[in-house]
Design an enzyme around this catalytic site. Structure first.
Site, PDB file in Angstrom:
ATOM      1  N   HIS A 180       0.815  -1.212   0.000  1.00 21.79           N
ATOM      2  CA  HIS A 180       0.000   0.000   0.000  1.00 21.79           C
ATOM      3  C   HIS A 180       0.854   1.270   0.000  1.00 21.79           C
ATOM      4  O   HIS A 180       1.915   1.334   0.605  1.00 21.79           O
ATOM      5  CB  HIS A 180      -0.915   0.009   1.226  1.00 21.79           C
ATOM      6  CG  HIS A 180      -0.154  -0.099   2.532  1.00 21.79           C
ATOM      7  ND1 HIS A 180       0.311   0.998   3.215  1.00 21.79           N
ATOM      8  CD2 HIS A 180       0.231  -1.188   3.246  1.00 21.79           C
ATOM      9  CE1 HIS A 180       0.938   0.600   4.314  1.00 21.79           C
ATOM     10  NE2 HIS A 180       0.901  -0.720   4.363  1.00 21.79           N
ATOM     11  N   ASP A 181       0.389   2.260  -0.739  1.00 23.10           N
ATOM     12  CA  ASP A 181       0.938   3.620  -0.726  1.00 23.10           C
ATOM     13  C   ASP A 181       2.354   3.726  -1.291  1.00 23.10           C
ATOM     14  O   ASP A 181       3.011   4.751  -1.092  1.00 23.10           O
ATOM     15  CB  ASP A 181       0.920   4.204   0.704  1.00 23.10           C
ATOM     16  CG  ASP A 181      -0.456   4.105   1.349  1.00 23.10           C
ATOM     17  OD1 ASP A 181      -1.386   4.737   0.834  1.00 23.10           O
ATOM     18  OD2 ASP A 181      -0.591   3.381   2.358  1.00 23.10           O
ATOM     19  N   GLY A 198       5.059  -1.073   2.777  1.00 24.80           N
ATOM     20  CA  GLY A 198       4.235   0.101   2.570  1.00 24.80           C
ATOM     21  C   GLY A 198       5.017   1.395   2.507  1.00 24.80           C
ATOM     22  O   GLY A 198       6.064   1.544   3.146  1.00 24.80           O
TER      23      GLY A 198
END
Length: 334
Positions: A180-181, A198
């Site tokens: 994520h991200d 992440g």
């Protein structure tokens, strides 16, 4: 000779009228399909009536396309590939067998043109961050001309104010993971089982060896090389090569720089700067920050754009909320 002729005669006569009829109908179908240039959807595929399907799209057996999906022209879905949620595919994307794109959660997955999603890859699904709250919007944006190989997983962002981003022309080999991200630039090559935690930021023209692991929030500078099996827990500045557990600086990525068209004069200046910073002749004379300043104010080196870019990359790694650069040894050479 007569016996051969007798043998050939039954073969020609076996082409019956019914066979000719089937052959003729097949040709008519092919020519008709080519003439109309319409989309083909296999009878066993499940396509929601609200899905937007472009021209010339091919949907194979046992595929699934959800109600909010949008497929650009010329996309191809191989058997048992699936598109869920609010997902948009650009023109001429290919989903190989077993690929899954999108998820039935708030947010959106946007994939550009000419991308290949490999066998059983999973792209644009819910992240594995415990801070994610069910119901929050999450996003993934992928550019053009990327090849994402088999069993790779790429997750959406963990919060609505952020997004996972992948640029253009990247090769992401089998069984990689992008969490994520993450922010991935352009023209990168991730070898098999490269794992990015992440919020990792990868710039452009980065090459990782197989089984490389990158800690969350790390920044990987452009034109750097991460050796196979490395565990990277701090930033990697531009142009540098690291390896090991935990990864340490091993010099400049000289071969990568040459392949990307850097001039010999630029590489020579980078090597000189690197040695002054990381391989000082007298380690007790100046501290690390003083050595950086000395190179910055050097008349010959401070005016070289590549050197200035490398110095800025190093300094940025020591700003607030950054992790500093990978460790280095005084005897490392480039």
């Amino acid at each position: 000779m007569n016996s051969l002729l007798k043998f050939r005669k039954p073969l020609s006569s076996s082409f019956t009228s019914s066979s000719r009829q089937r052959f003729s109908s097949t040709l008519n179908y092919v020519f008709k399909e080519k003439k109309e240039a319409t989309s083909f959807i296999h009878s066993t595929a499940i396509v929601h009536p609200n899905a937007v399907i472009g021209q010339g799209v091919s949907v194979g057996p046992f595929c699934t396309i959800g109600s909010s999906a949008k497929l650009g022209n010329g996309c191809r879905l191989h058997p048992s590939s699936h598109i869920f949620g609010n997902t948009e595919l650009g023109n001429h994307c290919i989903l190989m067998t077993g690929a899954v794109v999108g998820d039935d959660i708030p947010g959106r997955t946007v994939i550009g043109c000419n991308n290949i999603i490999g066998h059983h890859a999973v792209v644009g699904i819910k992240c594995q961050d415990m801070k994610y709250k069910l119901g929050d919007e999450c996003f993934l944006d992928i550019g053009d001309n990327n090849e994402i190989r088999e069993f790779t997983s790429i997750h959406r962002s963990s919060k609505s104010c952020d997004r996972t981003v992948i640029g253009d022309n990247n090769l992401i080999m089998g069984s990689c993971h992008i969490a994520h991200d993450c922010k991935i630039g352009n023209n990168n090559i991730f070898a098999n089982t490269t794992l990015l935690a992440g919020h990792v930021v990868v710039a452009d023209y980065v090459h990782t060896g197989g089984a490389t692991v990158v800690h969350q929030f790390c920044h990987i500078g452009s034109f750097s090389f991460l050796g196979g099996g490395s565990v990277v827990s701090q930033d990697v500045p531009k142009y540098m090569m690291v390896s090991g557990d935990r990864a340490e600086l091993r010099g400049l990525n000289l071969e990568g720089l040459r392949r990307c068209g850097f001039q010999n004069t630029e590489i020579k200046s980078l090597r000189t700067a690197y040695r002054k910073i990381f391989m000082p002749s007298d380690t007790n004379s100046m501290g690390f920050d003083e050595r950086l300043s000395e190179v910055e104010h050097n008349e010959d080196l401070g005016s070289v754009p590549a050197v200035c870019s490398m110095l800025q990359s190093i300094r940025d790694s020591f700003t607030e909320n950054r992790r500093g650069i990978c460790n280095f040894r005084q005897w490392s050479r480039s």
